[in-house]
Design a protein around this motif. Structure first.
Motif, mmCIF file in Angstrom:
data_model
loop_
_atom_site.group_PDB
_atom_site.id
_atom_site.type_symbol
_atom_site.label_atom_id
_atom_site.label_comp_id
_atom_site.label_asym_id
_atom_site.label_seq_id
_atom_site.Cartn_x
_atom_site.Cartn_y
_atom_site.Cartn_z
ATOM 1 N N ASN A 142 0.901 -1.102 0.074
ATOM 2 C CA ASN A 142 0.046 -0.067 -0.189
ATOM 3 C C ASN A 142 0.742 1.250 -0.122
ATOM 4 O O ASN A 142 2.208 1.119 -0.202
ATOM 5 N N HIS A 145 -1.018 4.809 5.325
ATOM 6 C CA HIS A 145 -2.069 5.902 5.622
ATOM 7 C C HIS A 145 -1.903 6.352 6.949
ATOM 8 O O HIS A 145 -0.870 6.111 7.789
ATOM 9 N N GLN A 149 -1.276 1.991 13.476
ATOM 10 C CA GLN A 149 -1.451 0.636 13.128
ATOM 11 C C GLN A 149 -1.131 -0.431 14.227
ATOM 12 O O GLN A 149 0.096 -0.530 14.210
ATOM 13 N N HIS A 186 2.952 -0.856 3.748
ATOM 14 C CA HIS A 186 3.238 -2.003 4.424
ATOM 15 C C HIS A 186 2.067 -3.153 3.891
ATOM 16 O O HIS A 186 1.364 -2.628 2.810
HETATM 17 FE FE LIG Z 1 -2.538 -0.708 7.304
#
Ligand SMILES: [Fe+2]
Length: 458
Positions: A142, A145, A149, A186
């Motif tokens: 990805n 974001h 997390q 990740h």
């Molecule tokens: Fe994530």
């Protein structure tokens, strides 16, 4: 929204309107004139007799220097103090997202609340890989974001993370966990499709979502970069903080040298990269700048390449409340000192009845997911009422701060839970502010119900 929820929302909107008018030093007559309201009606809006509707919000944001958002309360979607999302409801929202044209993850929402910044997902890895190489082209990355997390692993999951130009792969097993910083790319894959391979990806905003993000979006790119402060261990963490307060106070090194009694040369050193200060110097600087010593101390982070990894095999476990007949065995999961108000725990429930000693209370918001195969009885207290519920495997729950909760087994099978506690917007700064208000202040802060002075005089 239920009638009760709508009523509560309306009441909080009314209190915010009064609070904002007080801040702007508008009494009812002035507010009515500014907002174009009929004489004598402002009090109806601030008492909840008349609604604070969109037209009123828009008008207020036009004529007063505030934002619609400042007058909007949040929804209370957890009136019982604890809300449950059943595994079946989770499953009903299942969706597969493709990467490169092929299904890559199956996502299922788990318990969320509008009160807290959690966005916890159950995610199954659909991509199976044959190696543990971070450069495997079948791994779809990805772009990273915003949300922090915390991830709990179940089954043979490969975890991939990238920091700078380097990519890493860590083969994970059930009980392993990781905490990761925002915007680092990740990915996750499964090492086999012959057993379940999924994660609980518990993302949350911390202090990053909400007002700070909106303020920086207005200030712009350059100020946002300039406002970034390094964590402890960086050569500029201490000088960065000292210089920031000196600029804020409009003081020169000579003035601070004078106030502290430190030599001018030493002060120059303290403002330069690589500086460290003794406890005495920190106390002198804090006094001279009119701050607390803690304001001159940068928080530390134990993350490495953007992540803090905790393997289950070397995680610390302990009994609670004591070694004799413990109610729970806790296992410490991944975390970071940068987030002192985040706590991640695996909870092995040991008892079929929960004593008062087993009550758990925290200032944090709590998220709970039932791992394993055994159901768990959850008991909690809210508004003077004791409530219980049985959560089955795959069920999840959100629990409000300060709601006392206990967990117990319903039979011989011992339940295992995942617990992630996070801070909300009520930071230590806010809690200290609450603790220093004048008498009666806290009640008016959460629901302002009056003009800030008496029309009749004292
Ligand atoms: Fe994530």
């Amino acid at each position: 929204m239920s009638a009760t929820a709508a009523e509560g929302f309306g009441r909080r909107a009314a209190a915010l309107l009064r609070s904002a008018a007080n801040d702007l030093k508008r009494d009812d007559e002035n507010a009515e004139r500014d907002l174009g309201l009929e004489p004598g009606t402002f009090a109806d809006h601030t008492s909840g007799k008349r609604p604070v509707d969109w037209a009123l919000l828009r008008r207020a944001a036009e004529v007063w220097p505030l934002n619609e958002r400042d007058l909007l309360p949040v929804h209370d979607d957890c009136p019982a103090g604890l809300s449950v999302l059943r595994a079946a409801e989770s499953l009903a929202g299942s969706r597969v997202l493709a990467r490169g044209g092929e299904g890559y993850y199956e996502y299922r929402d788990t318990a969320m609340s509008r009160i807290a910044s959690y966005r916890p997902e159950w995610i199954r890895m659909l991509r199976v890989v044959e190696d543990n190489s971070a450069d495997n082209p079948r791994v779809q990355w990805n772009r990273g974001h915003l949300l922090y997390q915390f991830t709990y692993f179940v089954g043979p999951v490969n975890y991939y993370y990238r920091w700078g130009d380097t990519s890493y792969c860590v083969p994970m097993e059930t009980g392993d966990s990781v905490w990761g910083l925002p915007f680092a790319p990740h990915s996750f894959t499964a090492r086999t499709d012959s057993e379940p391979a999924y994660i609980l990806a518990l993302t949350y905003g911390g202090g990053l979502v909400g007002d700070a993000q909106r303020e920086l979006a207005v200030l712009g790119r350059r100020p946002a970069h300039d406002l970034a402060l390094p964590v402890a261990g960086s050569p500029s963490s201490l000088p960065g903080l000292i210089r920031s307060f000196m600029a804020a106070r409009c003081v020169t090194p000579a003035e601070i040298a004078d106030r502290t009694g430190l030599a001018a040369d030493r002060l120059t050193e303290l403002c330069s990269p690589g500086a460290t200060a003794t406890e005495t110097e920190l106390a002198l600087l804090a006094e001279a700048l009119g701050v607390s010593v803690r304001d001159l101390l940068a928080p530390r982070s134990t993350s490495h390449h953007g992540v803090s990894i905790q393997h289950g095999r070397d995680a610390r476990s302990w009994d609670y409340p004591g070694k004799d007949d413990p109610a729970y065995r806790f296992t410490q999961l991944a975390g970071d000192p940068l987030h002192p108000h985040t706590t991640a725990l695996q909870v092995d429930v040991r008892a079929t009845t929960a004593s008062d000693d087993a009550r758990l209370v925290t200032h944090q918001h709590q998220y709970l997911y039932v791992l394993g195969d055994a159901p768990v009885e959850v008991a909690w207290e809210h508004d003077g009422q004791r409530r219980t519920d049985v959560l089955e495997p795959g069920d999840s729950a959100y629990i409000e701060p300060l709601v006392p909760v206990t967990f117990s087994a319903t039979g011989d099978a011992l339940p295992r839970l995942l617990l992630l506690r996070i801070a909300g917007a009520v930071t230590p700064e806010v809690r200290h502010a609450l603790g220093s208000m004048a008498q009666g202040g806290i009640d008016r802060y959460i629901a302002e119900d009056r003009l800030w002075y008496s029309k009749e005089g004292n």
